[in-house]
Design a protein around this motif. Structure first.
Motif, PDB file in Angstrom:
ATOM      1  N   LEU A   1       0.769  -1.153   0.027  1.00 39.03           N
ATOM      2  CA  LEU A   1       0.121  -0.096  -0.206  1.00 39.03           C
ATOM      3  C   LEU A   1       0.799   1.275  -0.064  1.00 39.03           C
ATOM      4  O   LEU A   1       0.311   2.268   0.065  1.00 39.03           O
ATOM      5  CB  LEU A   1      -1.067   0.027   1.225  1.00 39.03           C
ATOM      6  CG  LEU A   1      -1.926  -1.273   1.116  1.00 39.03           C
ATOM      7  CD1 LEU A   1      -2.722  -1.010   2.487  1.00 39.03           C
ATOM      8  CD2 LEU A   1      -2.812  -1.206   0.239  1.00 39.03           C
ATOM      9  N   GLU A   2       2.096   0.912  -0.084  1.00 42.72           N
ATOM     10  CA  GLU A   2       2.999   2.456  -0.317  1.00 42.72           C
ATOM     11  C   GLU A   2       2.584   3.345  -1.350  1.00 42.72           C
ATOM     12  O   GLU A   2       2.332   2.801  -2.365  1.00 42.72           O
ATOM     13  CB  GLU A   2       4.425   1.774  -0.375  1.00 42.72           C
ATOM     14  CG  GLU A   2       5.354   3.100  -0.485  1.00 42.72           C
ATOM     15  CD  GLU A   2       6.923   2.507  -0.531  1.00 42.72           C
ATOM     16  OE1 GLU A   2       7.673   3.619  -0.193  1.00 42.72           O
ATOM     17  OE2 GLU A   2       7.135   1.580  -0.885  1.00 42.72           O
ATOM     18  N   GLY A   3       2.296   4.661  -0.925  1.00 43.35           N
ATOM     19  CA  GLY A   3       1.957   5.632  -1.905  1.00 43.35           C
ATOM     20  C   GLY A   3       0.273   5.606  -1.937  1.00 43.35           C
ATOM     21  O   GLY A   3      -0.096   6.498  -2.586  1.00 43.35           O
ATOM     22  N   ILE A   4      -0.309   4.625  -1.557  1.00 43.89           N
ATOM     23  CA  ILE A   4      -1.755   4.726  -1.938  1.00 43.89           C
ATOM     24  C   ILE A   4      -2.480   5.610  -0.632  1.00 43.89           C
ATOM     25  O   ILE A   4      -2.218   5.221   0.493  1.00 43.89           O
ATOM     26  CB  ILE A   4      -2.526   3.359  -1.792  1.00 43.89           C
ATOM     27  CG1 ILE A   4      -1.820   2.399  -3.156  1.00 43.89           C
ATOM     28  CG2 ILE A   4      -3.960   3.472  -1.885  1.00 43.89           C
ATOM     29  CD1 ILE A   4      -2.394   1.054  -3.083  1.00 43.89           C
TER      30      ILE A   4
ATOM     31  N   GLU B   1       1.078  -5.025   9.981  1.00 45.54           N
ATOM     32  CA  GLU B   1       2.575  -5.352   9.645  1.00 45.54           C
ATOM     33  C   GLU B   1       2.886  -4.108   8.523  1.00 45.54           C
ATOM     34  O   GLU B   1       1.818  -3.591   7.569  1.00 45.54           O
ATOM     35  CB  GLU B   1       3.000  -6.520   9.022  1.00 45.54           C
ATOM     36  CG  GLU B   1       2.886  -7.581   9.907  1.00 45.54           C
ATOM     37  CD  GLU B   1       3.223  -8.907   9.263  1.00 45.54           C
ATOM     38  OE1 GLU B   1       4.312  -8.978   8.624  1.00 45.54           O
ATOM     39  OE2 GLU B   1       2.754 -10.067   9.640  1.00 45.54           O
ATOM     40  N   TRP B   2       4.037  -3.423   8.552  1.00 47.89           N
ATOM     41  CA  TRP B   2       4.300  -2.343   7.613  1.00 47.89           C
ATOM     42  C   TRP B   2       3.248  -1.114   8.082  1.00 47.89           C
ATOM     43  O   TRP B   2       2.678  -0.505   6.815  1.00 47.89           O
ATOM     44  CB  TRP B   2       4.135  -2.732   6.035  1.00 47.89           C
ATOM     45  CG  TRP B   2       5.304  -3.843   5.667  1.00 47.89           C
ATOM     46  CD1 TRP B   2       4.889  -5.189   5.863  1.00 47.89           C
ATOM     47  CD2 TRP B   2       6.768  -3.729   5.620  1.00 47.89           C
ATOM     48  NE1 TRP B   2       6.016  -5.972   5.605  1.00 47.89           N
ATOM     49  CE2 TRP B   2       7.163  -4.965   5.495  1.00 47.89           C
ATOM     50  CE3 TRP B   2       7.563  -2.804   5.700  1.00 47.89           C
ATOM     51  CZ2 TRP B   2       8.540  -5.308   5.018  1.00 47.89           C
ATOM     52  CZ3 TRP B   2       8.925  -3.035   5.256  1.00 47.89           C
ATOM     53  CH2 TRP B   2       9.329  -4.403   5.074  1.00 47.89           C
ATOM     54  N   PRO B   3       2.924  -0.696   9.132  1.00 56.09           N
ATOM     55  CA  PRO B   3       2.111   0.469   9.326  1.00 56.09           C
ATOM     56  C   PRO B   3       2.486   1.821   8.933  1.00 56.09           C
ATOM     57  O   PRO B   3       1.590   2.783   8.721  1.00 56.09           O
ATOM     58  CB  PRO B   3       2.045   0.470  10.845  1.00 56.09           C
ATOM     59  CG  PRO B   3       3.373  -0.174  11.214  1.00 56.09           C
ATOM     60  CD  PRO B   3       3.720  -1.012  10.416  1.00 56.09           C
ATOM     61  N   GLN B   4       3.810   1.786   8.539  1.00 57.58           N
ATOM     62  CA  GLN B   4       4.199   3.320   8.154  1.00 57.58           C
ATOM     63  C   GLN B   4       3.470   3.472   6.760  1.00 57.58           C
ATOM     64  O   GLN B   4       3.153   4.769   6.467  1.00 57.58           O
ATOM     65  CB  GLN B   4       5.783   3.212   7.887  1.00 57.58           C
ATOM     66  CG  GLN B   4       6.430   2.250   6.829  1.00 57.58           C
ATOM     67  CD  GLN B   4       6.859   1.093   7.418  1.00 57.58           C
ATOM     68  OE1 GLN B   4       6.126   0.449   8.530  1.00 57.58           O
ATOM     69  NE2 GLN B   4       7.742   0.190   7.153  1.00 57.58           N
ATOM     70  N   TYR B   5       2.936   2.736   5.927  1.00 62.76           N
ATOM     71  CA  TYR B   5       2.255   2.828   4.902  1.00 62.76           C
ATOM     72  C   TYR B   5       0.615   3.178   4.770  1.00 62.76           C
ATOM     73  O   TYR B   5       0.143   3.635   3.734  1.00 62.76           O
ATOM     74  CB  TYR B   5       2.370   1.659   3.926  1.00 62.76           C
ATOM     75  CG  TYR B   5       3.836   1.253   3.574  1.00 62.76           C
ATOM     76  CD1 TYR B   5       4.775   2.421   3.092  1.00 62.76           C
ATOM     77  CD2 TYR B   5       4.318  -0.161   3.365  1.00 62.76           C
ATOM     78  CE1 TYR B   5       6.094   1.951   2.890  1.00 62.76           C
ATOM     79  CE2 TYR B   5       5.755  -0.248   3.230  1.00 62.76           C
ATOM     80  CZ  TYR B   5       6.421   0.873   2.941  1.00 62.76           C
ATOM     81  OH  TYR B   5       8.001   0.442   2.527  1.00 62.76           O
ATOM     82  N   ILE B   6       0.357   2.780   5.875  1.00 59.10           N
ATOM     83  CA  ILE B   6      -0.884   3.317   6.104  1.00 59.10           C
ATOM     84  C   ILE B   6      -1.171   4.134   7.338  1.00 59.10           C
ATOM     85  O   ILE B   6      -2.175   4.364   8.099  1.00 59.10           O
ATOM     86  CB  ILE B   6      -2.168   2.109   6.394  1.00 59.10           C
ATOM     87  CG1 ILE B   6      -1.800   1.196   7.416  1.00 59.10           C
ATOM     88  CG2 ILE B   6      -2.081   1.480   4.958  1.00 59.10           C
ATOM     89  CD1 ILE B   6      -2.801   0.190   7.832  1.00 59.10           C
ATOM     90  N   GLU B   7      -0.024   4.939   7.710  1.00 59.05           N
ATOM     91  CA  GLU B   7      -0.029   5.839   8.836  1.00 59.05           C
ATOM     92  C   GLU B   7      -1.309   6.930   8.994  1.00 59.05           C
ATOM     93  O   GLU B   7      -1.971   6.915  10.039  1.00 59.05           O
ATOM     94  CB  GLU B   7       1.289   6.838   9.012  1.00 59.05           C
ATOM     95  CG  GLU B   7       1.688   7.350  10.284  1.00 59.05           C
ATOM     96  CD  GLU B   7       1.931   6.550  11.329  1.00 59.05           C
ATOM     97  OE1 GLU B   7       1.564   7.023  12.671  1.00 59.05           O
ATOM     98  OE2 GLU B   7       2.455   5.700  11.275  1.00 59.05           O
ATOM     99  N   TYR B   8      -1.670   7.369   7.719  1.00 61.25           N
ATOM    100  CA  TYR B   8      -2.803   8.274   7.985  1.00 61.25           C
ATOM    101  C   TYR B   8      -4.149   7.670   8.400  1.00 61.25           C
ATOM    102  O   TYR B   8      -5.011   8.600   8.803  1.00 61.25           O
ATOM    103  CB  TYR B   8      -2.873   8.840   6.304  1.00 61.25           C
ATOM    104  CG  TYR B   8      -3.305   7.623   5.270  1.00 61.25           C
ATOM    105  CD1 TYR B   8      -4.635   7.358   5.161  1.00 61.25           C
ATOM    106  CD2 TYR B   8      -2.398   6.915   4.765  1.00 61.25           C
ATOM    107  CE1 TYR B   8      -5.070   6.504   4.257  1.00 61.25           C
ATOM    108  CE2 TYR B   8      -2.627   5.915   3.887  1.00 61.25           C
ATOM    109  CZ  TYR B   8      -4.083   5.590   3.692  1.00 61.25           C
ATOM    110  OH  TYR B   8      -4.288   4.599   2.649  1.00 61.25           O
ATOM    111  N   THR B   9      -4.203   6.527   8.232  1.00 59.45           N
ATOM    112  CA  THR B   9      -5.408   6.053   8.748  1.00 59.45           C
ATOM    113  C   THR B   9      -5.480   5.179  10.156  1.00 59.45           C
ATOM    114  O   THR B   9      -6.541   4.724  10.608  1.00 59.45           O
ATOM    115  CB  THR B   9      -5.928   5.124   7.494  1.00 59.45           C
ATOM    116  OG1 THR B   9      -7.362   4.466   7.947  1.00 59.45           O
ATOM    117  CG2 THR B   9      -5.174   3.598   7.726  1.00 59.45           C
TER     118      THR B   9
END
Length: 147
Positions: A81-84, A103-111
């Motif tokens: 989801l990086e960049g989505i 896992e990989w929460p940095q890619y959905i930090e906004y949510t």
């Protein structure tokens, strides 16, 4: 923030089991770390400790897998989801009374909800890992202290 040194798979499993023993409805755990750091290994042990009977594996292609244990267990892998930035409906999962591991929460930090338990796993030599535990919010800080 607390840092724990892990020396083996058994110690990783023991930490996951200790966290599962303190679970509460709505618990959110985020797992950061490089590929191969042990995020999914931790998640498998955590889920088993919650009574999940089905195989837990990385939901990379599905992004979200839902398992039934003592509570609903949501496993999100945000790697792809990086960049989505579109709404993917995770808010419903985070508002549920189940338990969620991301896992990989940095890619959905906004949510992500503001309050959560953040674990960052860093590879060392062999099976050795450093796990940094950061409880954000009162009940998560208490959980951090107890682990």
């Amino acid at each position: 923030m607390k840092t724990i040194e892990i020396h083996s798979l058994e110690e990783t499993n023991a930490l996951a089991e200790a966290l599962a023993a303190k679970v509460f409805p709505g618990l959110l755990v985020t797992l950061k770390g490089d590929l191969g750091a042990g995020k999914t290994t931790f998640t498998k042990a955590f889920g088993r400790s919650l009574g999940v009977k089905k195989t837990i594996n990385s939901p990379t292609f599905n992004i979200l897998k839902i398992h039934q244990g003592s509570l609903p267990f949501y496993h999100i892998d945000a790697y792809r989801l990086e960049g989505i930035t579109q709404d993917l409906g995770f808010e419903e999962v985070f508002a549920d009374e189940g338990v969620c591991v991301v896992e990989w929460p940095q890619y959905i930090e906004y949510t992500l909800p503001k309050e959560r338990l953040e674990l960052t796993i860093t590879n060392q030599e062999g099976e050795k890992r450093l796990i940094m535990i950061n409880g954000i919010g009162e009940r998560y800080r208490k959980l951090e202290e107890e682990l």
